[in-house]
Every structure is written in structure tokens, then in C-alpha cells.
Write an enzyme that holds these catalytic residues in place. Structure first.
Site, PDB file in Angstrom:
ATOM      1  CE  LYS A 141      -2.040   1.112   3.679  1.00 45.38           C
ATOM      2  NZ  LYS A 141      -2.862   1.323   4.884  1.00 45.38           N
ATOM      3  NE  ARG A 192      -7.778   2.400  11.442  1.00 45.22           N
ATOM      4  CZ  ARG A 192      -6.896   2.178  10.465  1.00 45.22           C
ATOM      5  NH1 ARG A 192      -7.315   1.788   9.279  1.00 45.22           N
ATOM      6  NH2 ARG A 192      -5.620   2.330  10.683  1.00 45.22           N
ATOM      7  NE  ARG A 218       9.815  -8.619   3.779  1.00 48.29           N
ATOM      8  CZ  ARG A 218       8.862  -7.688   3.814  1.00 48.29           C
ATOM      9  NH1 ARG A 218       8.407  -7.177   2.687  1.00 48.29           N
ATOM     10  NH2 ARG A 218       8.381  -7.247   4.965  1.00 48.29           N
ATOM     11  NE  ARG A 266      11.367  -4.790   8.277  1.00 52.42           N
ATOM     12  CZ  ARG A 266      10.358  -4.155   7.704  1.00 52.42           C
ATOM     13  NH1 ARG A 266      10.460  -3.761   6.458  1.00 52.42           N
ATOM     14  NH2 ARG A 266       9.237  -3.931   8.350  1.00 52.42           N
ATOM     15  NE  ARG A 318       2.723  -5.269  10.716  1.00 52.93           N
ATOM     16  CZ  ARG A 318       3.739  -5.294   9.863  1.00 52.93           C
ATOM     17  NH1 ARG A 318       4.647  -6.240   9.944  1.00 52.93           N
ATOM     18  NH2 ARG A 318       3.847  -4.373   8.935  1.00 52.93           N
TER      19      ARG A 318
END
Ligand SMILES: [Zn+2]
Length: 218
Positions: free
Chosen positions: A13, A87, A126, A160, A171
Site C-alpha cells: 500500500k 475506521r 525475506r 527484520r 497485523r
């Protein structure tokens, strides 16, 4: 042209929003960033928001609305990309009024659709070279020689801390909770446009362009 861009973390996004700003001069109205900026600049709304936050309270819809109004008034004719607001259905109504008061309308709610399992795989795999930062992926792009960076020959890699399965799933769940209340609101108004968020960046960009330019999405 005013749009809401929706997509779970990792769907790209941010990349798409950055591109729309660069290519079309649209402004991104991210509530989190706007709040921090208004507070830092000491605008009337920022002063009020700061008091509320310092008292440990949640910033109200009225303050967020005022903040968005402040930014819309300062924006030219460029369209806006709303990020993180609304929201709730109540906030969605507030946004409609904010826009209407300025002779604007919301044109599209673009949702980047993802396959959660594939997204988890994409993010969790990743890693990067610890020395030069070259990106790699456990299944999609391993170094040519196992354990040795293609670019600088370093043998240390890092990942990360956020890129673990638990964090990604949490998330994703947060994203579903946040968007669930507004999707029906915009479905009813025929504003939802769905884009394949698993496609590569350029393909996603082309799909968004087709929507903004009024063509039928592929
Ligand atoms: Zn390297």
C-alpha cells in the site's frame, strides 16, 4: 479524485500511495502522520490533539475530522488518498460530510486483496545481506552461492524482527478488525474496487491506474 486505499501490511500500500503522489500529485492523508505533524506545527487542531494525548485519552473523531478538514483546505485541486481513516461507519459518514462541504466526493475505495498464506510466506522468507543490504528470499531469491552475498560476498545476513509469522498474522488480524466496519458501508455505495495485491508492483499500479482513469479494471 479522492480515494481510500486499503490493504494489509505487506500488500504494498505504501509503495502504491507514494507512486500516486509522485505521478498524479495526489496528497496522502495518513491520520497518524497528520496528527504528529499538526502537533509539531502547533496548528489549532494540533494544540487540542496534544492536550488530549497528554491526558492519555484517545483523539476523538471530531479532532481527526478537523485535522482532515485543515489539510483539505490547504490542498489544491489534487486528489487525496485517505489512509487509516475512516475506521468506523460513523467516521465514514463524517468523511463524506467533510468532502461535501468542500465540493468534493469520494470516488473509489481501492482494496488490495491478498492471499494471507502467500503473504506470510512472502514476508517471513525475506532477509538481507548484513553488509550491503541486498534483499534475498528463502524461496524466491537465494544467493547464487549458498550463504554468500551475490553483490559483496559477505557471509552474514539479517532479517527484520517484524518479519516473523506471529507478527504478520497479528497485523493481518488487526487489519481485518479495522476494515470490517467500513467495508459494508462502502459496498452499499458501490465504491469498493478490488485489486490483486499479490501481483507485482507494476501490475498493481496498472490496475489502480485503470480504476482512476475510469477504465474497467482488468
Ligand atoms: Zn552484500
Amino acid at each position: 479524485m479522492n480515494i481510500i486505499l486499503l490493504g494489509p501490511p505487506g500488500a504494498g500500500k505504501g509503495t502504491q500511495a507514494t507512486r500516486l503522489q509522485a505521478m498524479r500529485g495526489m496528497i496522502q492523508l495518513s491520520t497518524g502522520d497528520m496528527l504528529r505533524e499538526a502537533v509539531a506545527r502547533g496548528t489549532p487542531v494540533g494544540v487540542k490533539a496534544k492536550q488530549v494525548m497528554e491526558a492519555g485519552e484517545l483523539v476523538s473523531d471530531a479532532i481527526v475530522s478537523a485535522l482532515i478538514g485543515e489539510r483539505l483546505d490547504g490542498a489544491g485541486d489534487q486528489g487525496a488518498i485517505f489512509d487509516g481513516f475512516p475506521r468506523t461507519a460513523h467516521q465514514a459518514e463524517a468523511l463524506e460530510m467533510l468532502l461535501a462541504a468542500r465540493g468534493r466526493t469520494l470516488d473509489h475505495v481501492i482494496e488490495l486483496m491478498v492471499d494471507e498464506e502467500a503473504l506470510v510466506e512472502r514476508i517471513v522468507g525475506r532477509f538481507t545481506c548484513a553488509r550491503c543490504g541486498t534483499p534475498y528470499h528463502r524461496t524466491l531469491k537465494l544467493p547464487r552461492v549458498s550463504g554468500v552475498c551475490d553483490v559483496c560476498s559477505a557471509t552474514e545476513f539479517k532479517q527484520r524482527p517484524d518479519d516473523n509469522e506471529q507478527t504478520v498474522r497479528t497485523r493481518m488480524a488487526e487489519y481485518r478488525d479495522k476494515t470490517a466496519p467500513i467495508l459494508p458501508y462502502y459496498e452499499d455505495r458501490g465504491l469498493i474496487r478490488r485489486v490483486d495485491g499479490m501481483a507485482d508492483v507494476d501490475t498493481v499500479a496498472a490496475q489502480i491506474d485503470a480504476i482512476l482513469d475510469g477504465a474497467r479494471a482488468p
